[in-house]
Design a protein around this motif. Sequence first.
Motif, mmCIF file in Angstrom:
data_model
loop_
_atom_site.group_PDB
_atom_site.id
_atom_site.type_symbol
_atom_site.label_atom_id
_atom_site.label_comp_id
_atom_site.label_asym_id
_atom_site.label_seq_id
_atom_site.Cartn_x
_atom_site.Cartn_y
_atom_site.Cartn_z
ATOM 1 N N ASP A 117 0.990 -0.943 -0.169
ATOM 2 C CA ASP A 117 0.261 0.193 -0.065
ATOM 3 C C ASP A 117 1.003 1.112 -0.330
ATOM 4 O OD1 ASP A 117 -1.824 1.386 0.295
ATOM 5 O OD2 ASP A 117 -3.104 0.559 1.854
ATOM 6 N N PHE A 118 0.476 2.060 -1.683
ATOM 7 C CA PHE A 118 1.763 3.056 -1.181
ATOM 8 C C PHE A 118 0.706 4.416 -1.693
ATOM 9 C CE2 PHE A 118 4.398 -0.617 -2.770
ATOM 10 C CZ PHE A 118 4.882 -0.719 -2.769
ATOM 11 N N ASP A 119 1.137 4.759 -0.280
ATOM 12 C CA ASP A 119 0.438 7.072 -0.274
ATOM 13 C C ASP A 119 1.106 7.965 0.409
ATOM 14 O OD1 ASP A 119 -0.221 6.519 2.012
ATOM 15 O OD2 ASP A 119 -2.293 5.849 2.152
ATOM 16 N N LEU A 120 0.956 8.646 0.760
ATOM 17 C CA LEU A 120 1.153 9.499 0.899
ATOM 18 C C LEU A 120 1.843 9.309 1.828
ATOM 19 C CD1 LEU A 120 1.622 12.527 -0.120
ATOM 20 C CD2 LEU A 120 -0.502 13.834 1.560
ATOM 21 N N HIS A 121 1.371 9.042 3.781
ATOM 22 C CA HIS A 121 1.551 8.472 4.185
ATOM 23 C C HIS A 121 2.872 7.408 4.398
ATOM 24 C CE1 HIS A 121 1.609 8.480 8.690
ATOM 25 N NE2 HIS A 121 1.390 6.974 8.986
ATOM 26 N N THR A 122 2.393 6.282 4.031
ATOM 27 C CA THR A 122 3.113 4.758 4.019
ATOM 28 C C THR A 122 4.152 5.005 3.580
ATOM 29 O OG1 THR A 122 2.455 4.127 1.575
ATOM 30 C CG2 THR A 122 1.365 3.123 3.973
ATOM 31 N N PHE A 162 8.310 9.740 -3.315
ATOM 32 C CA PHE A 162 7.305 9.457 -3.876
ATOM 33 C C PHE A 162 7.780 8.076 -5.173
ATOM 34 C CE2 PHE A 162 3.003 7.121 -5.214
ATOM 35 C CZ PHE A 162 2.463 6.722 -3.855
ATOM 36 N N VAL A 163 7.509 8.436 -6.360
ATOM 37 C CA VAL A 163 7.996 7.791 -7.358
ATOM 38 C C VAL A 163 9.212 6.986 -7.752
ATOM 39 C CG1 VAL A 163 6.194 9.103 -8.708
ATOM 40 C CG2 VAL A 163 8.142 9.480 -9.459
ATOM 41 N N THR A 164 9.982 7.588 -7.348
ATOM 42 C CA THR A 164 11.042 7.228 -7.246
ATOM 43 C C THR A 164 11.006 6.078 -6.446
ATOM 44 O OG1 THR A 164 12.623 8.877 -7.407
ATOM 45 C CG2 THR A 164 13.954 7.253 -6.440
ATOM 46 N N GLY A 165 10.520 6.223 -4.692
ATOM 47 C CA GLY A 165 10.760 5.298 -3.499
ATOM 48 C C GLY A 165 10.518 4.033 -4.076
ATOM 49 N N VAL A 189 -1.975 1.886 -4.973
ATOM 50 C CA VAL A 189 -1.068 3.457 -4.623
ATOM 51 C C VAL A 189 -1.815 4.426 -5.116
ATOM 52 C CG1 VAL A 189 0.822 4.654 -6.806
ATOM 53 C CG2 VAL A 189 0.231 2.222 -6.185
ATOM 54 N N CYS A 190 -1.927 5.142 -4.586
ATOM 55 C CA CYS A 190 -2.871 6.207 -3.882
ATOM 56 C C CYS A 190 -1.684 7.924 -4.158
ATOM 57 C CB CYS A 190 -3.983 6.537 -2.461
ATOM 58 S SG CYS A 190 -4.957 7.313 -2.626
ATOM 59 N N PHE A 191 -1.832 8.303 -4.882
ATOM 60 C CA PHE A 191 -0.666 9.569 -4.915
ATOM 61 C C PHE A 191 -1.506 10.355 -6.578
ATOM 62 C CE2 PHE A 191 2.670 11.550 -4.877
ATOM 63 C CZ PHE A 191 3.081 11.788 -4.143
ATOM 64 N N THR A 219 26.744 4.271 3.485
ATOM 65 C CA THR A 219 27.462 4.744 2.213
ATOM 66 C C THR A 219 26.614 3.473 0.801
ATOM 67 O OG1 THR A 219 29.858 3.755 2.377
ATOM 68 C CG2 THR A 219 29.146 6.414 2.274
ATOM 69 N N SER A 220 26.423 1.662 1.891
ATOM 70 C CA SER A 220 26.458 1.190 0.742
ATOM 71 C C SER A 220 25.296 0.592 0.810
ATOM 72 C CB SER A 220 27.131 -0.060 1.630
ATOM 73 O OG SER A 220 26.092 -0.979 3.222
ATOM 74 N N ASN A 221 23.798 1.764 1.748
ATOM 75 C CA ASN A 221 22.340 1.502 0.998
ATOM 76 C C ASN A 221 21.975 2.403 0.406
ATOM 77 O OD1 ASN A 221 21.732 -0.816 1.683
ATOM 78 N ND2 ASN A 221 23.795 -0.119 2.954
ATOM 79 N N PHE A 222 22.969 4.068 -0.430
ATOM 80 C CA PHE A 222 22.768 4.793 -1.032
ATOM 81 C C PHE A 222 20.765 4.901 -1.429
ATOM 82 C CE2 PHE A 222 24.963 3.474 -4.574
ATOM 83 C CZ PHE A 222 23.762 3.429 -5.285
ATOM 84 N N ILE A 223 20.680 3.581 -2.257
ATOM 85 C CA ILE A 223 19.819 2.976 -2.966
ATOM 86 C C ILE A 223 18.317 3.471 -2.018
ATOM 87 C CG2 ILE A 223 19.915 0.783 -1.877
ATOM 88 C CD1 ILE A 223 18.592 0.389 -5.063
ATOM 89 N N TRP A 224 18.737 3.668 -0.871
ATOM 90 C CA TRP A 224 17.158 3.437 0.167
ATOM 91 C C TRP A 224 17.050 5.210 0.501
ATOM 92 C CZ3 TRP A 224 14.020 0.295 -0.906
ATOM 93 C CH2 TRP A 224 14.161 -1.021 -1.071
ATOM 94 N N ASN A 225 17.555 6.194 0.554
ATOM 95 C CA ASN A 225 17.822 7.468 0.867
ATOM 96 C C ASN A 225 16.659 7.629 0.960
ATOM 97 O OD1 ASN A 225 20.136 6.732 2.331
ATOM 98 N ND2 ASN A 225 21.383 7.883 0.952
ATOM 99 N N ILE A 226 16.056 7.376 -0.475
ATOM 100 C CA ILE A 226 14.784 8.464 -0.507
ATOM 101 C C ILE A 226 13.697 8.538 0.432
ATOM 102 C CG2 ILE A 226 12.646 8.289 -1.893
ATOM 103 C CD1 ILE A 226 14.506 9.784 -3.948
ATOM 104 N N TRP A 227 13.726 7.004 1.336
ATOM 105 C CA TRP A 227 13.191 6.346 1.826
ATOM 106 C C TRP A 227 12.676 7.318 3.103
ATOM 107 C CZ3 TRP A 227 8.152 3.070 1.843
ATOM 108 C CH2 TRP A 227 8.051 3.174 0.063
ATOM 109 N N CYS A 228 14.439 7.114 3.182
ATOM 110 C CA CYS A 228 15.036 8.016 4.500
ATOM 111 C C CYS A 228 15.178 8.742 5.094
ATOM 112 C CB CYS A 228 15.775 6.612 5.259
ATOM 113 S SG CYS A 228 14.844 5.130 4.880
#
Lengths: 139, 155
Positions: free
Chosen positions: A51-56, A81-84, A102-104, B141-150
């Motif tokens: 479930d991908f949305d603004l919050h998750t 968002f899209v990259t994540g 996907v809700c965005f 550095t090894s996990n830069f791929i996830w940085n968008i999330w964090c």
Amino acid sequence: MNDLKPIDRLTEMPDDILSFILSFLSIRDSVKARILSRRWRYICPFMLNLDFDLHTVLRINYKARYSNGDSDISWEDKSKFVTGVDQFLELYNGQKLLSLRVCFCLGNEHTGYVDRWIRFAIIMKTEKLDLEFSVSPES
Amino acid sequence: MSSSLEKNMLILRSSDGEEFIVPEVVAVMSKAIKNMVEDECASNTIPVPNVDANILAMVIEFCKKHDESEAEAASDLKTFDSEFVNRGQEALYDLITAANFRDVKELLDALCQNVAEMIKGKSVHHIRIQFLGYQLFEILTSNFIWNIWCDRDFD
């Protein structure tokens, strides 16, 4: 065995145990855990429903952030968002998926991403695909 | 084997040779042991390799409680579980390994959920401190791929 550091002990667990641990977490928390080590990066949580949305994904509370109702999601947040979502699905190696939501607020400029996610859903034989291209205040 | 052993009791022998007399109903909460008993390839004494006496005692304690309290309120069992899994990381990982190899589902559930709780809602920074102590840089550095999330967590 006992003088190994905790992270080594945790990391030496079999893949299915690590997956199982991650499956108790939200999408965001599971991603954070996967940053812990190289090995964890490729551990995929057993999650049957994504479930991908603004919050998750961005942990943004719509009401708090966009309280006056007329503000748009920033270009920067859209791009994150899209990259994540892309990254998450790219490293997703589960066997099967029951639902993908996907809700965005996505527009024509994101068709490439959306096509990829639909293709992913087909490959995973997803039973329920739910795409909403707006940010609903409830999310 | 020991003829004085009561019916429906089994002896579990830990990797370091200590023996535990356990009711069969408790022992078979381990699916691995259950299979051995059902296939009748187990004598009264069942070796439990890779699990030392200390950990085996904990596993037995858990199984006994879960066996006894089937009739008890679920909330009591929950309280017991949360106290049971509240241990240092070393013991926790030893228990997970034992529960996994011996296939004790309820114990594995409780333990894995507990490790997940240590991660839940924490920032990347805090998770790192909790599990890693100081080994931070290589991982960043090894996990830069996830940085968008964090990146929000570095706020």
